[in-house]
Design a protein around this motif. Structure first.
Motif, short mmCIF file in Angstrom:
data_model
loop_
_atom_site.label_atom_id
_atom_site.label_comp_id
_atom_site.label_asym_id
_atom_site.label_seq_id
_atom_site.Cartn_x
_atom_site.Cartn_y
_atom_site.Cartn_z
N GLU A 1 -1.19 3.36 -8.18
CA GLU A 1 -2.44 3.83 -7.57
C GLU A 1 -3.33 4.51 -8.60
OE1 GLU A 1 -2.24 5.90 -3.79
OE2 GLU A 1 -0.17 5.27 -3.54
N TYR A 2 -2.74 5.31 -9.45
CA TYR A 2 -3.52 6.03 -10.46
C TYR A 2 -4.04 5.07 -11.53
CZ TYR A 2 -2.01 10.30 -8.24
OH TYR A 2 -1.82 11.31 -7.33
N MET A 3 -3.25 4.07 -11.86
CA MET A 3 -3.72 3.06 -12.81
C MET A 3 -4.88 2.27 -12.22
SD MET A 3 -0.01 1.78 -14.26
CE MET A 3 -0.66 0.63 -15.50
N ARG A 4 -4.85 2.01 -10.94
CA ARG A 4 -5.97 1.29 -10.29
C ARG A 4 -7.23 2.14 -10.31
NH1 ARG A 4 -1.78 0.18 -6.28
NH2 ARG A 4 -0.86 -1.86 -6.78
N VAL A 5 -7.08 3.44 -10.11
CA VAL A 5 -8.24 4.33 -10.19
C VAL A 5 -8.85 4.29 -11.58
CG1 VAL A 5 -8.95 6.76 -10.16
CG2 VAL A 5 -7.53 5.87 -8.32
N LEU A 6 -8.00 4.32 -12.60
CA LEU A 6 -8.50 4.22 -13.98
C LEU A 6 -9.28 2.93 -14.18
CD1 LEU A 6 -5.33 5.50 -15.88
CD2 LEU A 6 -7.57 6.59 -15.92
N ALA A 7 -8.74 1.83 -13.67
CA ALA A 7 -9.41 0.54 -13.82
C ALA A 7 -10.76 0.54 -13.10
CB ALA A 7 -8.51 -0.57 -13.28
N GLU A 8 -10.80 1.14 -11.92
CA GLU A 8 -12.03 1.15 -11.13
C GLU A 8 -13.09 2.06 -11.75
OE1 GLU A 8 -10.61 2.35 -7.34
OE2 GLU A 8 -9.51 0.49 -6.97
N VAL A 9 -12.67 3.22 -12.25
CA VAL A 9 -13.63 4.18 -12.79
C VAL A 9 -14.25 3.69 -14.09
CG1 VAL A 9 -13.86 6.49 -13.81
CG2 VAL A 9 -12.58 6.18 -11.68
N ILE B 1 5.55 -3.83 -9.44
CA ILE B 1 4.11 -3.66 -9.27
C ILE B 1 3.44 -5.02 -9.33
CG2 ILE B 1 2.00 -2.68 -10.24
CD1 ILE B 1 3.61 -0.37 -11.31
N PRO B 2 2.72 -5.41 -8.26
CA PRO B 2 2.03 -6.71 -8.27
C PRO B 2 1.01 -6.80 -9.41
CG PRO B 2 2.08 -5.75 -6.05
CD PRO B 2 2.54 -4.68 -6.99
N ASN B 3 0.95 -7.98 -10.02
CA ASN B 3 -0.02 -8.22 -11.11
C ASN B 3 0.07 -7.12 -12.17
OD1 ASN B 3 -1.13 -10.51 -9.69
ND2 ASN B 3 -2.22 -9.05 -8.40
N PHE B 4 1.29 -6.81 -12.58
CA PHE B 4 1.52 -5.69 -13.49
C PHE B 4 0.75 -5.86 -14.81
CE2 PHE B 4 4.21 -3.50 -16.74
CZ PHE B 4 4.04 -2.21 -16.28
N GLY B 5 0.81 -7.05 -15.38
CA GLY B 5 0.13 -7.27 -16.66
C GLY B 5 -1.36 -7.05 -16.57
N GLU B 6 -1.97 -7.51 -15.49
CA GLU B 6 -3.40 -7.33 -15.31
C GLU B 6 -3.75 -5.85 -15.12
OE1 GLU B 6 -7.45 -8.51 -14.75
OE2 GLU B 6 -5.69 -9.44 -15.68
N LEU B 7 -2.90 -5.15 -14.36
CA LEU B 7 -3.13 -3.73 -14.14
C LEU B 7 -3.00 -2.94 -15.44
CD1 LEU B 7 -3.72 -1.53 -12.06
CD2 LEU B 7 -1.26 -1.34 -11.65
N VAL B 8 -2.04 -3.29 -16.25
CA VAL B 8 -1.88 -2.64 -17.56
C VAL B 8 -3.15 -2.81 -18.38
CG1 VAL B 8 -0.71 -2.87 -19.78
CG2 VAL B 8 0.63 -2.71 -17.69
N ARG B 9 -3.66 -4.01 -18.42
CA ARG B 9 -4.84 -4.29 -19.23
C ARG B 9 -6.07 -3.56 -18.70
NH1 ARG B 9 -9.17 -7.38 -19.01
NH2 ARG B 9 -8.54 -8.30 -17.02
N CYS B 10 -6.28 -3.60 -17.38
CA CYS B 10 -7.49 -3.02 -16.80
C CYS B 10 -7.46 -1.49 -16.80
CB CYS B 10 -7.68 -3.53 -15.37
SG CYS B 10 -8.06 -5.29 -15.26
N SER B 11 -6.28 -0.90 -16.76
CA SER B 11 -6.18 0.56 -16.73
C SER B 11 -6.38 1.20 -18.10
CB SER B 11 -4.81 0.98 -16.18
OG SER B 11 -3.77 0.62 -17.07
#
Length: 461
Positions: free
Chosen positions: A237-245, A271-281
């Motif tokens: 959830e926190y990584m998604r916030v980083l990606a969104e901000v 974690i779904p789509n872990f690689g993408e989340l890593v990159r976007c965060s």
């Protein structure tokens, strides 16, 4: 805590101090623990100013003026090498501002008994080891994970904030580790707590907007979590916030973290789509506490979460994700012999050779730290440190082994040779990020030489 109750408490003028880097030069870094405590104090209605002796001079009119008006001066002690400077600072305040209370906090302060604290820092210093200790001085404070940081940043002003944001800074996200490694002196054996997600987002948006206003095109941080991935669903959830901000904001965000190997692997699988989340965060670097050559050494140190197969899987996975892997390798525990030291050096070279994205971070075991197991079972060595607080320099993980950390001469020499073998062999290749320090604090020619050498060593990460 009810805000009405908090507002009824008497407000105090408080100065929080970040001490100068202990090896004679300035290290400008936004201290996460100091920031958190300032936010708690401000939320409770106190007036808080921050003095950073890596930036400010203690004799400046601004600093002396703040001290003169303060009722309390608080110091966040971030490690044992700061102890000699803390002793001097307490004496300075006592001599120049006798009506000011000096409160000392931090993880290493928590690890001292009341008697040890008093004998090191004197009777006038106040130990803030628990919430109850803090409440006696400041009143009951709100939980550290439910307070906003924005008021602290606004209080320090744009000039100081820009100075911090132009360098890597601490990203306070969570605290707590469920494991209980014997050598570790951090808060452990407790459940992880995260900051409120909404406050985390608001503070990030504030920093993003400030970065844009300052003309900064990137922000770099080091996350506060001891084990970043220990709760995969929460951290996602926190990584998604980083990606969104930061996504599409024009400000590039980069974050490095620490993680246990098993929790990183669990996160990568769940974690779904872990690689993408890593990159976007913005996550670009993960440090893994390998801390020894094999499971026999890990078991001895109660590092039961480590398994040999996890090392290979983690470094393979980081390679696939394009992440830099930093292998934290604490070596030369008290029971280690030639075989263990050889295996540690051999494995370090193997990791560096096999995985192009791996960088070693070797350190020498200092099993005598306030808060770890050694501090409970070696009273004679503790007495030596208390008698001469300058010996606390010896407890820096980057420092060579000394008689107080490795009493057996043969092991001390082998430990130092092994440590240098990793640094000198891999450093010139760009595969080692640690620089060794000489134990300092002694008088005479050696003490002078050690302090000069340490001044030119690069900062540890």
């Amino acid at each position: 805590m009810n805000l009405v109750i908090l507002q009824q408490m008497s407000s105090k003028k408080i100065v929080l101090v970040d001490l100068q880097y202990p090896y004679g030069k300035q290290k400008v870094y936004m201290n996460g623990s100091l920031l958190t405590f300032a936010a708690q104090l401000m939320a409770a209605g106190h007036t808080v100013d921050i003095v950073d002796l890596n930036v400010d001079c203690i004799a400046d009119d601004r600093v002396s003026g703040l001290f003169a008006k303060a009722q309390v001066v608080g110091v966040s002690v971030v490690g044992c090498p700061y102890f000699p400077q803390v002793v001097q600072f307490c004496q300075y305040v006592a001599e120049n501002y006798p009506n000011v209370q000096v409160v000392l906090g931090g993880q290493v302060i928590r690890g001292l008994s009341q008697d040890e604290f008093r004998r090191i820092f004197g009777k006038r210093a106040i130990q803030a080891a628990t919430e109850e200790d803090c409440a006696e001085v400041f009143g009951v404070l709100p939980n550290a994970f439910v307070v906003p940081f924005q008021p602290v940043w606004e209080r320090m002003g744009d000039k100081r904030l820009r100075l911090y944001l132009a360098r890597e800074f601490a990203l306070v996200l969570s605290q707590g580790c469920i494991f209980n490694c014997h050598f570790c002196a951090a808060r452990k054996n407790e459940r992880e707590q995260h900051r409120l997600l909404g406050l985390f987002r608001q503070d990030l948006e504030f920093l993003r907007d400030k970065a844009k206003a300052f003309g900064l095109t990137s922000l770099e941080c080091y996350a506060s979590a001891l084990d970043f991935f220990q709760n995969p669903e929460s951290v996602a959830e926190y990584m998604r916030v980083l990606a969104e901000v930061f996504g599409g904001s024009g400000v590039k965000f980069r974050m490095r973290v620490l993680s246990c190997m098993n929790t990183f692997l669990k996160a990568s699988r769940t974690i779904p789509n872990f690689g993408e989340l890593v990159r976007c965060s913005g996550l670009w670097c993960v440090g893994f506490g390998v801390d020894g050559p094999d499971e026999s050494v890990w078991k001895e140190q109660n590092k039961i979460q480590n398994h040999t197969s996890d090392v290979v899987e983690c470094l393979d996975e980081c390679g696939r994700l394009g992440l830099r892997s930093e292998v934290l390798m604490i070596m030369a525990y008290p029971a280690n012999g030639i075989k263990d030291l050889w295996a540690t050096v051999r494995n370090s070279y193997r990791y560096a050779r096999r995985w192009p994205n791996v960088v070693l971070r070797p350190y020498l075991a200092k099993v005598l730290l306030p808060g770890n197991l050694g501090w409970l079972i070696r009273p004679a060595d503790i007495e030596k440190l208390i008698f001469d607080p300058r010996k606390f320099y010896n407890l820096d993980l980057c420092a060579f082994a000394s008689p107080i950390t490795h009493p057996r001469r043969w092991q001390r020499w082998l430990a130092n040779i092994s440590y240098l073998a990793v640094i000198l062999g891999l450093g010139p290749l760009g595969k080692c990020a640690t620089s060794p320090l000489l134990p300092q604090g002694q008088g005479g020619l050696y003490g002078w030489f050690a302090s000069k050498i340490n001044r030119y060593m690069p900062f540890d990460r």
